[in-house]
Enzyme design. Structure first.
Site, mmCIF file in Angstrom:
data_model
loop_
_atom_site.group_PDB
_atom_site.id
_atom_site.type_symbol
_atom_site.label_atom_id
_atom_site.label_comp_id
_atom_site.label_asym_id
_atom_site.label_seq_id
_atom_site.Cartn_x
_atom_site.Cartn_y
_atom_site.Cartn_z
ATOM 1 C CE LYS A 125 44.951 49.965 60.578
ATOM 2 N NZ LYS A 125 45.655 51.270 60.528
ATOM 3 C CG ASP A 165 48.522 49.442 59.224
ATOM 4 O OD1 ASP A 165 48.438 50.600 59.664
ATOM 5 O OD2 ASP A 165 49.000 48.510 59.910
#
Ligand code: NDP
Ligand code: 2IT
Length: 445
Positions: A125, A165
């Site tokens: 991430k 995201d």
């Protein structure tokens, strides 16, 4: 917890002041205690100690020039958490609240989620504390170009494949991809969520929200219920929320409320999704604009109280810890029978405990929202083949993947004597494949 308590304590000590990360590792390690009991060889090989430590954490300065010719500085992150089953894969979040602890919690969750998809993707991430809100397109472009000018050296189609995201959608992926291609002189599938004309997959935009509803549909049916005729709350009004609301509606439910970080709207007639898309995707405005189109809907300032609206099904699709113990109790008191997590970690640990104790259907994020990353992996496959599937082909694969995730999580929960506990089932089913792979590959990280 006996065997894994020390792993948890050591990890917390080594990573102080990261509450979201502590929350994520605590939940997973608690679920994995019976797995540690069953597999002493994994304990011996340090699998648990290793899995909580990212393989690599990259932090970098991102300097860019705003429209007033002022130099701005943000911080960029990429946490390459685990590559046991495939290249690091996971989104980029651009939001002022981003810090290393948040990226680590998201990266850690991503390991298990990606494993659950059944596709060969590791966990990672990244992101930045940059806030795209209120910035011009030119400012967002300059930021993305500066961000990628550092990130490009750490990623690659077989190494690490970022995606979107919070705060990173089609526009940002476009600017990031353009800069990557310019620096590397290489047209590859290094990012997912790309535009359809330049290597994107049909149905990726819809995938997280649609996948959440496919998962819930399967779970509800397994419990003798369905979306048909149900009243649904969806928090957020971004990518996940919009397409969750759309699919829930297509499956026969009525979505009566949605939100953004400023407040929420309640429309007793059912939310008009064309209006939401116009306000959010096209105009990039606030959700309160909805009442200009539908004057009989009600707007309430502040997003928290959305959970006080009576509903049958709650789909939190905004951000972490948006449902606390108090909201969980109110939902239950109002008759809520199912919660499906579209966002990552939207329920606090206390809220999860309350939901589980009540016996309602509780679908945890890493299983229920895995449709987005699964479809990203399908985008990678299509890029490798230099081919593209139709919307219907991708959508059918997504649906099958979500059904499989539900069945695998249910089966794992049952195998460990915790029938119906999808939190435990998802954590265990996701972990086992990664643990087997790490074990087979030796002490190589
Ligand atoms: P978007 O940026 O498209 O939308 C985010 C939405 O959540 C917006 O409505 C935003 O409101 C709201 N929101 C963000 N932060 C807060 C906050 N602190 N308090 C209240 N509301 C907030 O993001 P996504 O839809 O992509 O992501 C939503 C969630 O789903 C995140 O948890 C993400 O990690 C998760 N997720 C996303 C996937 C994807 O494919 N995109 C896949 C799996 C999970 P505002 O506009 O006011 O900021
Ligand atoms: O949390 C997530 O799974 C995502 N933001 C999607 C990641 C991806 O690589 O598609």
């Amino acid at each position: 917890m006996k065997i894994l308590q020390k792993v948890l304590d050591d990890c917390k000590k080594r990573n102080p002041n990261e509450p979201e990360f502590h929350q994520a590792i605590t939940e997973v390690l608690e679920s994995l205690e019976p797995v540690a009991e069953k597999h002493p060889e994994w304990v011996e090989a340090g699998i648990f100690d290793r899995i909580v430590e990212p393989e690599r954490q990259i932090m970098f300065r991102v300097a860019w020039v705003d429209d007033n010719n002022k130099v701005q500085v943000n911080r960029g992150y990429r946490v390459q958490y685990n590559s046991a089953i495939g290249p690091y894969k996971g989104g980029l979040r651009f939001h002022p609240s981003v810090n290393l602890g948040i990226i680590k919690f998201l990266g850690f969750e991503q390991i298990f989620k990606n494993s659950l998809t059944g596709l060969p993707i590791g966990g990672g991430k990244g992101g930045s504390d940059f806030d795209p809100k209120g910035k011009s397109d030119a400012e967002v472009m300059r930021f993305c170009q500066s961000f990628m000018t550092e990130l490009y050296r750490h990623i690659g189609e077989n190494t690490d494949v970022p995606a979107g995201d919070i705060g990173v959608g089609a526009r940002e992926i476009g600017y990031l991809y353009g800069q990557y291609k310019r620096i590397r002189h290489d047209f590859t599938g290094v990012l997912t969520g790309k535009g359809i004309p330049w290597g994107g997959s049909l149905a990726r935009k819809e995938a997280t929200g649609f996948g959440l509803c496919y998962f819930m549909d399967e779970a509800l049916r397994d419990n003798g219920s369905s979306f048909e005729g149900k009243t649904v709350l969806v928090s957020g009004s971004g990518n996940v929320a919009t397409y969750a609301a759309q699919k829930a509606t297509e499956l026969g439910a009525k979505v009566v409320a949605m939100s953004d970080s400023n407040g929420y709207i309640y429309d007793k007639n059912g939310i008009d999704l064309a209006a939401i898309k116009q306000i959010k995707e096209v105009e990039r405005k606030r959700i309160k604009e909805y009442i200009n189109i539908h004057p009989d809907a009600v707007y309430t300032e502040g997003c928290r109280n959305i959970w006080t609206i009576p509903c049958d099904i709650a789909l939190p699709c905004a951000t972490q810890n948006e449902i606390d113990a108090e909201s969980a109790k109110i939902l239950l008191a109002n008759g809520c029978k199912a919660v499906g997590e579209g966002a990552n970690m939207p329920s606090t640990a206390e809220a999860i405990e309350i939901f589980q104790a009540s016996g309602i259907l509780f679908a945890p994020a890493k299983a229920a929202n895995a449709g987005g990353v699964a479809t990203s992996a399908l985008e990678m496959s299509q890029n490798s083949m230099r081919y593209s599937w139709t919307f219907e082909e991708v959508d059918a694969k997504l649906k099958q993947i979500m059904v499989n995730i539900y069945r695998n999580a249910s089966k794992a929960a049952e195998a460990y004597g915790q029938k119906g506990n999808l939190v435990m089932g998802a954590n265990i089913a996701g972990f086992e494949k990664v643990a087997q792979s790490m074990y087979a590959q030796g002490v190589a990280y």
